[in-house]
Design a protein around this motif. Structure first.
Motif, PDB file in Angstrom:
ATOM      1  N   TYR A   1       0.800  -1.226   0.000  1.00  0.00           N
ATOM      2  CA  TYR A   1       0.000   0.000   0.000  1.00  0.00           C
ATOM      3  C   TYR A   1       0.831   1.273   0.000  1.00  0.00           C
ATOM      4  N   GLY A   2       2.152   1.179   0.180  1.00  0.00           N
ATOM      5  CA  GLY A   2       2.987   2.370   0.256  1.00  0.00           C
ATOM      6  C   GLY A   2       2.871   3.017   1.625  1.00  0.00           C
ATOM      7  N   SER A   3       3.420   4.201   1.747  1.00  0.00           N
ATOM      8  CA  SER A   3       3.291   4.924   3.013  1.00  0.00           C
ATOM      9  C   SER A   3       2.867   6.355   2.707  1.00  0.00           C
ATOM     10  N   PRO A   4       2.089   6.971   3.589  1.00  0.00           N
ATOM     11  CA  PRO A   4       1.549   8.306   3.303  1.00  0.00           C
ATOM     12  C   PRO A   4       2.629   9.367   3.094  1.00  0.00           C
ATOM     13  N   GLN A   5       3.804   9.201   3.722  1.00  0.00           N
ATOM     14  CA  GLN A   5       4.848  10.218   3.593  1.00  0.00           C
ATOM     15  C   GLN A   5       5.523  10.174   2.222  1.00  0.00           C
ATOM     16  N   TYR A   6       5.583   8.989   1.598  1.00  0.00           N
ATOM     17  CA  TYR A   6       6.335   8.842   0.346  1.00  0.00           C
ATOM     18  C   TYR A   6       5.390   8.515  -0.817  1.00  0.00           C
ATOM     19  N   VAL A   7       5.162   7.263  -1.061  1.00  0.00           N
ATOM     20  CA  VAL A   7       4.279   6.843  -2.159  1.00  0.00           C
ATOM     21  C   VAL A   7       3.055   6.193  -1.541  1.00  0.00           C
ATOM     22  N   TRP A   8       1.893   6.724  -1.818  1.00  0.00           N
ATOM     23  CA  TRP A   8       0.655   6.223  -1.220  1.00  0.00           C
ATOM     24  C   TRP A   8      -0.095   5.428  -2.278  1.00  0.00           C
ATOM     25  N   LYS A   9      -0.157   4.104  -2.111  1.00  0.00           N
ATOM     26  CA  LYS A   9      -0.761   3.234  -3.115  1.00  0.00           C
ATOM     27  C   LYS A   9      -2.083   2.665  -2.605  1.00  0.00           C
ATOM     28  N   MET A  10      -2.802   3.425  -1.841  1.00  0.00           N
ATOM     29  CA  MET A  10      -4.066   2.928  -1.310  1.00  0.00           C
ATOM     30  C   MET A  10      -5.070   2.716  -2.433  1.00  0.00           C
ATOM     31  N   LEU A  11      -6.075   1.893  -2.167  1.00  0.00           N
ATOM     32  CA  LEU A  11      -7.085   1.608  -3.178  1.00  0.00           C
ATOM     33  C   LEU A  11      -7.899   2.874  -3.468  1.00  0.00           C
ATOM     34  N   VAL A  12      -8.021   3.178  -4.752  1.00  0.00           N
ATOM     35  CA  VAL A  12      -8.784   4.350  -5.168  1.00  0.00           C
ATOM     36  C   VAL A  12      -9.875   3.886  -6.122  1.00  0.00           C
ATOM     37  N   PRO A  13     -10.997   4.590  -6.177  1.00  0.00           N
ATOM     38  CA  PRO A  13     -12.072   4.158  -7.075  1.00  0.00           C
ATOM     39  C   PRO A  13     -11.651   4.301  -8.534  1.00  0.00           C
ATOM     40  N   GLN A  14     -12.058   3.319  -9.342  1.00  0.00           N
ATOM     41  CA  GLN A  14     -11.725   3.355 -10.765  1.00  0.00           C
ATOM     42  C   GLN A  14     -12.703   4.264 -11.498  1.00  0.00           C
ATOM     43  N   THR A  15     -12.161   5.074 -12.383  1.00  0.00           N
ATOM     44  CA  THR A  15     -12.994   5.985 -13.158  1.00  0.00           C
ATOM     45  C   THR A  15     -13.020   5.604 -14.632  1.00  0.00           C
ATOM     46  N   ASN A  16     -12.379   4.476 -14.989  1.00  0.00           N
ATOM     47  CA  ASN A  16     -12.316   4.079 -16.397  1.00  0.00           C
ATOM     48  C   ASN A  16     -13.209   2.865 -16.687  1.00  0.00           C
ATOM     49  N   ILE A  17     -14.338   2.768 -15.991  1.00  0.00           N
ATOM     50  CA  ILE A  17     -15.272   1.663 -16.198  1.00  0.00           C
ATOM     51  C   ILE A  17     -16.356   2.118 -17.177  1.00  0.00           C
ATOM     52  N   LYS A  18     -16.673   1.251 -18.126  1.00  0.00           N
ATOM     53  CA  LYS A  18     -17.742   1.577 -19.064  1.00  0.00           C
ATOM     54  C   LYS A  18     -18.636   0.351 -19.256  1.00  0.00           C
ATOM     55  N   VAL A  19     -19.806   0.572 -19.861  1.00  0.00           N
ATOM     56  CA  VAL A  19     -20.780  -0.494 -20.081  1.00  0.00           C
ATOM     57  C   VAL A  19     -20.608  -1.018 -21.500  1.00  0.00           C
ATOM     58  N   CYS A  20     -20.603  -2.358 -21.642  1.00  0.00           N
ATOM     59  CA  CYS A  20     -20.484  -2.974 -22.964  1.00  0.00           C
ATOM     60  C   CYS A  20     -21.760  -2.697 -23.765  1.00  0.00           C
ATOM     61  N   GLN A  21     -21.602  -2.309 -25.036  1.00  0.00           N
ATOM     62  CA  GLN A  21     -22.765  -1.995 -25.879  1.00  0.00           C
ATOM     63  C   GLN A  21     -23.513  -3.253 -26.313  1.00  0.00           C
ATOM     64  N   ASP A  22     -22.836  -4.398 -26.325  1.00  0.00           N
ATOM     65  CA  ASP A  22     -23.469  -5.625 -26.804  1.00  0.00           C
ATOM     66  C   ASP A  22     -24.221  -6.365 -25.702  1.00  0.00           C
ATOM     67  N   CYS A  23     -23.581  -6.546 -24.543  1.00  0.00           N
ATOM     68  CA  CYS A  23     -24.201  -7.387 -23.499  1.00  0.00           C
ATOM     69  C   CYS A  23     -24.625  -6.610 -22.268  1.00  0.00           C
ATOM     70  N   GLY A  24     -24.119  -5.395 -22.064  1.00  0.00           N
ATOM     71  CA  GLY A  24     -24.521  -4.597 -20.911  1.00  0.00           C
ATOM     72  C   GLY A  24     -23.689  -4.824 -19.665  1.00  0.00           C
ATOM     73  N   HIS A  25     -22.647  -5.652 -19.739  1.00  0.00           N
ATOM     74  CA  HIS A  25     -21.781  -5.868 -18.581  1.00  0.00           C
ATOM     75  C   HIS A  25     -20.729  -4.761 -18.506  1.00  0.00           C
TER      76      HIS A  25
END
Length: 197
Positions: free
Chosen positions: A77-101
């Motif tokens: 996960y990194g450390s807050p002082q240096y590199v913070w690799k905590m889980l962040v919400p994904q913003t690159n999700i899209k819906v499939c035009q064919d099946c809807g998943h």
């Protein structure tokens, strides 16, 4: 009288010797003795060298100590002082035009890919069933129900193998997926972009 004096002198030196030896070396032995210990000569065992153990192989570097929990979490996960690799919400999700998943942008839809994978496995099983594990050196043409062979000259069909599937062609499995590209490979070494405004 002389023997008595000599005896006293000897006693004096004897007491002096005992006190000096007692002071420096502890209690001296009352009488000197010769001690001898007989040891049998034991043949020395040959110690294995690293070359005898490894031989022609090689050794890998193996960690000597286990990483602590804090270090493992810092790597993950990194450390807050240096590199913070905590889980962040994904913003690159899209819906499939064919099946809807949902799937990530720039990647294939997992649900659609499973359908294509199942169809491909079915075609592979048909190929194995018809060709009986012979090496496939030539092209294989897959025909579904209601499809005819394309009009091509005899040279085109020479050495090609035809596999017939007893069902309709799925919508996602278009005919041109199995066709080779018609574009000739480029021999240009120029990689600069052209036709820019």
């Amino acid at each position: 009288m002389i023997p008595r004096v000599t005896r006293n002198v000897f006693n004096f030196f004897e007491v002096l010797e005992r006190n000096i030896l007692k002071h420096f070396f502890g209690h001296p032995p009352k009488e000197l003795a010769l001690a001898y210990v007989h040891e049998k000569s034991v043949p020395q065992q040959k110690r294995d060298t690293l070359k005898d153990i490894v031989g022609d192989g090689f050794l890998l570097a193996v960690p000597k100590f286990r990483r602590t929990l804090e270090k493992r979490l810092k790597r993950k996960y990194g450390s807050p002082q240096y590199v913070w690799k905590m889980l962040v919400p994904q913003t690159n999700i899209k819906v499939c035009q064919d099946c809807g998943h949902y799937h990530e942008r720039g990647r294939l839809c997992g649900h659609c890919y499973k359908k294509v994978e199942a169809e491909t496995k079915e075609i592979q099983e048909k190929i194995v069933e018809k060709l009986a594990n012979k090496p496939i050196e030539n092209d294989v043409i897959v025909l579904y129900d209601g499809e005819n062979l394309p009009d091509q000259p005899k040279e085109f069909w020479q050495g090609k193998r035809i596999i017939e599937m007893k069902k309709e062609r799925p919508q996602f499995f278009s005919k041109n997926l199995l066709q080779k590209t018609t574009q000739q490979p480029s021999e240009s070494t120029d990689v600069k972009p052209t036709d820019l405004a």
